[in-house]
Scaffold this active site. Structure first.
Site, PDB file in Angstrom:
ATOM      1  N   ASP A  86      22.973  45.123  33.136  1.00 36.88           N
ATOM      2  CA  ASP A  86      21.794  44.278  32.932  1.00 36.88           C
ATOM      3  C   ASP A  86      22.191  43.000  32.185  1.00 36.88           C
ATOM      4  OD1 ASP A  86      19.298  43.166  32.214  1.00 36.88           O
ATOM      5  OD2 ASP A  86      18.381  45.148  32.041  1.00 36.88           O
TER       6      ASP A  86
ATOM      7  N   TRP B 200       8.104  40.277  34.124  1.00 37.58           N
ATOM      8  CA  TRP B 200       7.921  38.832  34.244  1.00 37.58           C
ATOM      9  C   TRP B 200       8.832  38.317  35.337  1.00 37.58           C
ATOM     10  CZ3 TRP B 200      11.299  34.689  33.726  1.00 37.58           C
ATOM     11  CH2 TRP B 200      10.747  33.436  33.459  1.00 37.58           C
TER      12      TRP B 200
ATOM     13  N   SER C  64      10.753  45.797  32.069  1.00 40.88           N
ATOM     14  CA  SER C  64      11.072  44.502  31.465  1.00 40.88           C
ATOM     15  C   SER C  64       9.954  44.080  30.505  1.00 40.88           C
ATOM     16  CB  SER C  64      11.337  43.469  32.560  1.00 40.88           C
ATOM     17  OG  SER C  64      11.965  42.328  32.040  1.00 40.88           O
ATOM     18  N   MET C  65       9.265  42.956  30.756  1.00 42.59           N
ATOM     19  CA  MET C  65       8.157  42.580  29.886  1.00 42.59           C
ATOM     20  C   MET C  65       7.122  43.684  29.807  1.00 42.59           C
ATOM     21  SD  MET C  65       5.632  39.246  30.104  1.00 42.59           S
ATOM     22  CE  MET C  65       4.705  39.854  31.537  1.00 42.59           C
TER      23      MET C  65
ATOM     24  N   HIS D 268      19.522  44.375  35.933  1.00 42.27           N
ATOM     25  CA  HIS D 268      18.159  44.444  35.403  1.00 42.27           C
ATOM     26  C   HIS D 268      17.213  45.106  36.400  1.00 42.27           C
ATOM     27  CE1 HIS D 268      15.032  43.325  32.631  1.00 42.27           C
ATOM     28  NE2 HIS D 268      14.390  42.598  33.534  1.00 42.27           N
TER      29      HIS D 268
END
Length: 267
Positions: free
Chosen positions: A219, A29, A95-96, A248
């Site tokens: 992160d 995202w 991530s997402m 991240h």
């Protein structure tokens, strides 16, 4: 530019490159499949087939108003894998996209997937729950959602500043911003609520394929203590690989190391 028509007639864009063993990439995202450009270069040179999916609402995919939950995303991934008739997939979710991959493995019984790579995954839980007080306070996430509703351009720029541990060029940051601006506003808001509220802990029990959890020690978006370490403990077949010089955005913080890891894992 190929598209796959999924269950509700949404057209999902798919970039299908190369030949050989397939690696399917699920972006984070609010970006799109192009975020993996510097993984594609190396993996294609190594003889892999790279399949990048723009999730609905993002990139060159259709952007319908409606459902942006993990079940819907996982069903879209299944439709793409079926349409391309892929087998022996390494499913790589960032991530997402890592949350979507986690849900896919449970909801679709690991169909067509032989290996799972979770990159800085927003999984299994991000925010506090009654039995998970270690999670982030929702107050830390809600400004992203409100920003997406009121000044998405600024929110994307501010969010980009939290992604990396190493210095990135101004041009790289501008490019990351531009990827986020290709998304629809409604998808950006709705899917942020999805990863904010999701609890995928029960899905971990259904994952049996070899799994690598790649996570930056610095992160700030999905802290390793509440995501990477929990995934490694909860998935019986998982191994946690720490990236000590990454935040991240380990795809850019430690590009070459990540590429080496993916080559070794997917081989």
């Amino acid at each position: 530019m190929p598209h796959v028509t999924v269950e509700d007639d949404t057209e999902v864009f798919v970039r299908d490159l190369g030949a050989g063993d397939p690696i399917v990439f699920l972006h984070g995202w609010p970006l799109n499949h192009r975020m993996f450009e510097y993984q594609y270069h190396r993996l294609l040179d190594e003889g892999f087939r790279c399949v990048g999916i723009d999730l609905r609402g993002y990139g060159k995919s259709d952007k319908p108003y409606g459902d942006y939950g993990y079940d819907r995303f996982a069903d879209d991934v299944r439709a793409v894998l079926d349409d391309l008739d892929l087998e022996g997939v390494t499913l790589a979710g960032f991530s997402m996209g890592g949350g979507i991959a986690t849900r896919y493995m449970s909801r679709h019984d690991e169909a067509r997937v032989d290996g799972l790579a979770l990159l800085a995954a927003a999984s299994p839980v991000i925010t506090e729950k009654p039995d998970f007080p270690e999670g982030l306070d929702e107050a830390a996430v809600n400004p992203l959602i409100e920003g997406a509703r009121t000044d998405r351009a600024k929110m994307n720029a501010d969010f980009g500043e939290t992604l990396f541990h190493t210095d990135q060029s101004d041009e790289m940051m501008d490019w990351i911003w531009s990827l986020g601006m290709e998304a629809s506003g409604q998808a950006t808001v709705a899917s942020a609520r999805t990863w904010r509220d999701a609890d995928l802990r029960s899905d971990m029990d259904d994952i049996t394929v070899p799994t690598k959890v790649y996570h930056g020690s610095h992160d700030e978006v999905t802290p390793i203590e509440i995501t990477g370490e929990v995934l490694a403990d909860g998935i019986e077949t998982a191994e946690l690989i720490r990236f000590e010089n990454s935040g991240h955005g380990l795809v850019a913080d430690e590009t070459e190391r990540l590429n080496e890891e993916l080559v070794s894992f997917a081989d």
